[in-house]
Design a protein around this motif. Sequence first.
Motif, PDB file in Angstrom:
ATOM      1  N   ALA A  62       0.838  -1.205   0.000  1.00  0.00           N
ATOM      2  CA  ALA A  62       0.000   0.000   0.000  1.00  0.00           C
ATOM      3  C   ALA A  62       0.870   1.252   0.000  1.00  0.00           C
ATOM      4  CB  ALA A  62      -0.936  -0.015   1.200  1.00  0.00           C
TER       5      ALA A  62
ATOM      6  N   VAL B  54      -2.145  -5.871  -3.070  1.00  0.00           N
ATOM      7  CA  VAL B  54      -3.138  -5.299  -2.168  1.00  0.00           C
ATOM      8  C   VAL B  54      -4.532  -5.839  -2.480  1.00  0.00           C
ATOM      9  CG1 VAL B  54      -4.302  -3.153  -1.515  1.00  0.00           C
ATOM     10  CG2 VAL B  54      -1.807  -3.229  -1.672  1.00  0.00           C
TER      11      VAL B  54
ATOM     12  N   LEU C 134      -8.247   3.623  -1.053  1.00  0.00           N
ATOM     13  CA  LEU C 134      -7.532   2.593  -0.314  1.00  0.00           C
ATOM     14  C   LEU C 134      -7.222   3.043   1.113  1.00  0.00           C
ATOM     15  CD1 LEU C 134      -6.209  -0.203  -0.593  1.00  0.00           C
ATOM     16  CD2 LEU C 134      -4.132   0.954  -1.353  1.00  0.00           C
TER      17      LEU C 134
END
Length: 207
Positions: free
Chosen positions: A80, A117, A169
Amino acid sequence: MATGGTAGAIERPSTAHLSPGLARFALSTHALRLGLTAVVLAVLYGCGDAAAPAAAPPPVPFKPVVDTRVLMESMIDPQADVIWQAVKTVVTQSGTQEFRPRTDAEWAQVLRASVSVTEAGNLLMMAPRARDTGNWMKAAQALVDGGRDALRAAQEKNAEKLFDAGAVLYEACNGCHRQYHWPPPPDPPNRAPRPIGRASSPDARSR
């Protein structure tokens, strides 16, 4: 009338007392009856097979090896970070610096991170990692959605879409951490969350 043979069998009719034409007609009718009987039996047996319940498939042999904390620390958080660090504007006293993926290799790195991810969200839904079937599953699905958006942006090499995907995210991660965190965060928090994306403070630093 039948006097022997298999019960239920259809006997060939006697044609001795008939003329040759009528005899041929009787034999043809008999053959037609036999054909229709075979078709009916085939249909009945076929329906019986279709109605039989299908055998349950064997369980999928998933073998989760690491716990959730290790998965977060070794896979989700580092990947991330690659997405969040790929597109940002850092403003300091010495000036403004823009960060964007420029080369094919840099975009490939973002794409690999996005894949990790995205699929990590699916790994979080597996037992025994899944904490419950409610908010945990929603948070894991949000991680999949944010990672998928980043993946599409990397495939298109679109920096603006990548920045927006990073925001989605980030919210997915924060939403999960507010409810499921190891150890629980202080309430109220004693420090501000780490900044991501476009920094505006004079002493802003990348994460």
